[in-house]
Design a protein around this motif. Structure first.
Motif, PDB file in Angstrom:
ATOM      1  N   HIS C 204     -15.850  84.030  40.165  1.00  0.00           N
ATOM      2  CA  HIS C 204     -15.937  84.022  41.633  1.00  0.00           C
ATOM      3  C   HIS C 204     -17.385  84.028  42.110  1.00  0.00           C
ATOM      4  O   HIS C 204     -17.783  83.277  43.001  1.00  0.00           O
ATOM      5  N   MET C 205     -18.178  84.881  41.492  1.00  0.00           N
ATOM      6  CA  MET C 205     -19.575  85.002  41.920  1.00  0.00           C
ATOM      7  C   MET C 205     -20.341  83.713  41.654  1.00  0.00           C
ATOM      8  O   MET C 205     -21.126  83.256  42.481  1.00  0.00           O
ATOM      9  N   THR C 206     -20.101  83.142  40.486  1.00  0.00           N
ATOM     10  CA  THR C 206     -20.801  81.901  40.145  1.00  0.00           C
ATOM     11  C   THR C 206     -20.434  80.799  41.142  1.00  0.00           C
ATOM     12  O   THR C 206     -21.312  80.116  41.688  1.00  0.00           O
ATOM     13  N   ASP C 207     -19.162  80.689  41.410  1.00  0.00           N
ATOM     14  CA  ASP C 207     -18.710  79.719  42.407  1.00  0.00           C
ATOM     15  C   ASP C 207     -19.407  79.940  43.744  1.00  0.00           C
ATOM     16  O   ASP C 207     -19.873  79.010  44.393  1.00  0.00           O
ATOM     17  N   MET C 208     -19.440  81.152  44.118  1.00  0.00           N
ATOM     18  CA  MET C 208     -19.982  81.489  45.427  1.00  0.00           C
ATOM     19  C   MET C 208     -21.457  81.097  45.524  1.00  0.00           C
ATOM     20  O   MET C 208     -21.879  80.466  46.496  1.00  0.00           O
ATOM     21  N   VAL C 209     -22.213  81.455  44.521  1.00  0.00           N
ATOM     22  CA  VAL C 209     -23.650  81.167  44.567  1.00  0.00           C
ATOM     23  C   VAL C 209     -23.894  79.674  44.469  1.00  0.00           C
ATOM     24  O   VAL C 209     -24.675  79.106  45.246  1.00  0.00           O
ATOM     25  N   LEU C 210     -23.208  79.038  43.540  1.00  0.00           N
ATOM     26  CA  LEU C 210     -23.410  77.584  43.401  1.00  0.00           C
ATOM     27  C   LEU C 210     -22.938  76.863  44.661  1.00  0.00           C
ATOM     28  O   LEU C 210     -23.593  75.947  45.157  1.00  0.00           O
ATOM     29  N   GLY C 211     -21.785  77.321  45.201  1.00  0.00           N
ATOM     30  CA  GLY C 211     -21.269  76.740  46.436  1.00  0.00           C
ATOM     31  C   GLY C 211     -22.305  76.790  47.546  1.00  0.00           C
ATOM     32  O   GLY C 211     -22.395  75.895  48.387  1.00  0.00           O
ATOM     33  N   TYR C 212     -23.082  77.835  47.525  1.00  0.00           N
ATOM     34  CA  TYR C 212     -24.101  77.999  48.565  1.00  0.00           C
ATOM     35  C   TYR C 212     -25.333  77.119  48.319  1.00  0.00           C
ATOM     36  O   TYR C 212     -25.755  76.366  49.193  1.00  0.00           O
ATOM     37  N   VAL C 213     -25.855  77.170  47.107  1.00  0.00           N
ATOM     38  CA  VAL C 213     -27.112  76.449  46.865  1.00  0.00           C
ATOM     39  C   VAL C 213     -26.903  74.930  46.773  1.00  0.00           C
ATOM     40  O   VAL C 213     -27.777  74.166  47.189  1.00  0.00           O
ATOM     41  N   MET C 214     -25.763  74.510  46.234  1.00  0.00           N
ATOM     42  CA  MET C 214     -25.630  73.100  45.926  1.00  0.00           C
ATOM     43  C   MET C 214     -25.408  72.201  47.135  1.00  0.00           C
ATOM     44  O   MET C 214     -26.248  71.435  47.511  1.00  0.00           O
ATOM     45  N   HIS C 215     -24.410  72.253  47.693  1.00  0.00           N
ATOM     46  CA  HIS C 215     -24.033  71.356  48.800  1.00  0.00           C
ATOM     47  C   HIS C 215     -25.063  70.227  49.014  1.00  0.00           C
ATOM     48  O   HIS C 215     -26.233  70.505  49.305  1.00  0.00           O
TER      49      HIS C 215
END
Lengths: 215, 215, 215, 215
Positions: C204-215
DNA sequence: CATGAATGAGGTTTCATTCAT
DNA sequence: GATGAATGAAACCTCATTCAT
């Protein structure tokens, strides 16, 4: 690297003597400032800038160190008294000089007062153990006796004055004023250390002593 | 010698005033015996037969307790002085009485001397914080001033005597003899506490003071 | 695992560095377990199997010891971070690794969380006094900035991300889950420490952080 | 003299209720400021301006008092959450509001953070004993689940989001930034409490959460 | 000659809690 | 319902002194 104190024959390292002397001075200051109980061996080592263990090496314990300091202190004042030669002076002048000397000695040696207070609080337990000090009989009393006798013969002084009582009284009025200065100043709301107050004190004391002996 | 507050005989306990008083007395003895630094709170609790914690409950710290003891001590001597009524006596008699009172008070209250020595070693730090004490400005000085003035008007005393200087001198000669008794006795090899020596001392002091004031 | 200083097997003793280290470790455990206020110096001495006095010999007080422990703790995590070399990795992989590292580091070093909580309760009073720590400015922030920059240049990451905000967020989601695990588990009636829950969390945390930085 | 809290039937003295309430508030402040171990019962009594004995009369012990404070604290936040009605809002707006609410609630209730930290340090030992708290299951999770479901149905949010994981993450990023503010500010040499930093934080957090849920 | 490391005993103070009214 | 008085246990810290080199 040259002639310092150490007596003669024993070739004990100069450093040893110097360390002991340094310790004694540091201890004197510490004891004077905080009393026997309040003094800290750690702080003495710090003041002397030597290792604490060395204190125990040269002096066996805190109490023994205190005694050593006391002995030194007494030796100092006795040496100073020796130099007065009151018995060679005019009797009135001698008394005046004695008061002045006592006053100024205490003034310049606050550690003397402080150490004696500590020692008295302990009922002179250290002094009583010391043979050295008991030998240092105050020559001043001898001198004082001579002065009183000469004054009486010149009909200046009254008869029957006990030199020890007189000596104690002179010491009293000098000592107490200085030793209890802080509480007295606080109680009376008056700075008894102010130069003017100090000058008045010396004058008052001299009057008092002369007023007593002369009549 | 009677009259405390509390109701009856229940074994101590639950009487705040009494507890505080008990602590103060025990503390006075302990401080007098060992000085501030040497005194032990544990021992005070033991002497007072109360829980050590109670000492901190009523007095915040060892230092505050010491101050409380000091204040009590001063209150006591001031109260005793008040009762002398020197200003209603013949001037010469008044001075004689003052010397005698001071001497005997110190003699019977060795804790007074000891506590003052401790306090002076600490540069009167506690007293300086106390508002109470600074107010207890000795009415004795007032009394003494009146006595001196009356003596002068009756042409018995000399003029210009500072009552504070005189008071300090009287205190000095009494105080020092007692406070430094042990070291003096040791140094002079003479028992200064012997009855005869004590009597001589009082006589000497009285002579000295009268010799000074009377001219 | 190996290589200390001291010569051989003699039972502890006489090795200053070792003693200090032992104390620090014991203190770390105790502080972590009970917090600064709850920690007991006696217990630290027991844990370290050394004389309590030694703690005060090397560290001046409980607070100073706490600071020393904090400094050590920060030094450890900073050293671990240094070894990641995120800036040499693929940006996406670097972020993934950072989240994973942070998570596992906190997991394996519960004392880190506990100590920081204590320190924050005290408003970072100890850290603020430390010059050492203020110098240990996290090079991780530098690294992270590089990673973000490279990700942006490769059109993988969005622009304008504050590395410190991101770092704090990553720390947050790892830290809080572990630090507040017990209350959360109790409130939600769900064992958040269960292996499955833990695995889900990391994902969950990895998704969350990547979801934020990547886009 | 008028309608205050106390429920209904039992005619327990208004004073009793008021005293208990006063104690709880005082205790909350004290526990928040110093933690469980650092808090002092004496100080709580002082803050509440009541007799210390009363604390033991109403609450059995310090620990029980701490639990009572915790229960109160949880009741407060649950009540506040109830009023949000997120399920009646647009899903995106609901998430935005949830982040904002959480942030501001923690900001305005620093004692909440502090108390939870204390409780976690004690492994939630108090909470685990409390039946009351375990019943107060966060209705927010329920609400959040509804919001996520609606968002997914509107093709705004991604599927498979665990509402508890999300809730914890939102709490994390708000909580940690505030709870660890002092150490973070010190470490990074940046005032994270400055108004601008605070605004940026809220914006960053909102971006992060939305970036995650929306896809 | 000199020293850093170590210690047991005991110091002041604080704490949560209970007693007696 | 409310309170001041009292307490045992234990907290942090300090001290003079000794050990080992």
């Amino acid at each position: 690297m040259a002639a310092t104190s150490s007596s003669a024959q024993e070739p004990r390292s100069r450093d040893a003597d110097r360390s002991q002397q340094t310790i004694l001075l540091a201890a004197r200051d510490e004891f004077a400032l905080y009393g026997l109980a309040g003094a800290r061996v750690d702080r003495i080592a710090e003041r002397a800038d030597i290792n604490k263990r060395l204190i125990y090496y040269y002096f066996k314990s805190k109490d023994d160190l205190f005694l050593a300091v006391l002995e030194n202190t007494y030796a100092d004042i006795r040496a100073a008294e020796q130099k007065l030669h009151l018995d060679e002076m005019d009797p009135v002048e001698a008394i005046r000089e004695l008061v002045s000397f006592t006053w100024h000695y205490y003034l310049e040696h606050p550690e003397f007062i402080s150490l004696l207070n500590s020692e008295n609080q302990h009922n002179a337990a250290h002094l009583k153990k010391s043979s050295r000090i008991q030998e240092m009989n105050s020559p001043l009393v001898q001198m004082l006796d001579t002065v009183l006798e000469r004054g009486r013969r010149q009909a200046l002084f009254r008869a029957g004055i006990d030199p020890i009582q007189l000596y104690i009284s002179i010491a009293s009025i000098c000592y107490f004023y200085l030793s209890n200065n802080q509480t007295l100043s606080t109680i009376f709301g008056r700075d008894l250390r102010a130069p003017k107050a100090m000058a008045q004190r010396l004058s008052h004391m001299t009057d008092m002593v002369l007023g007593y002996v002369m009549h």
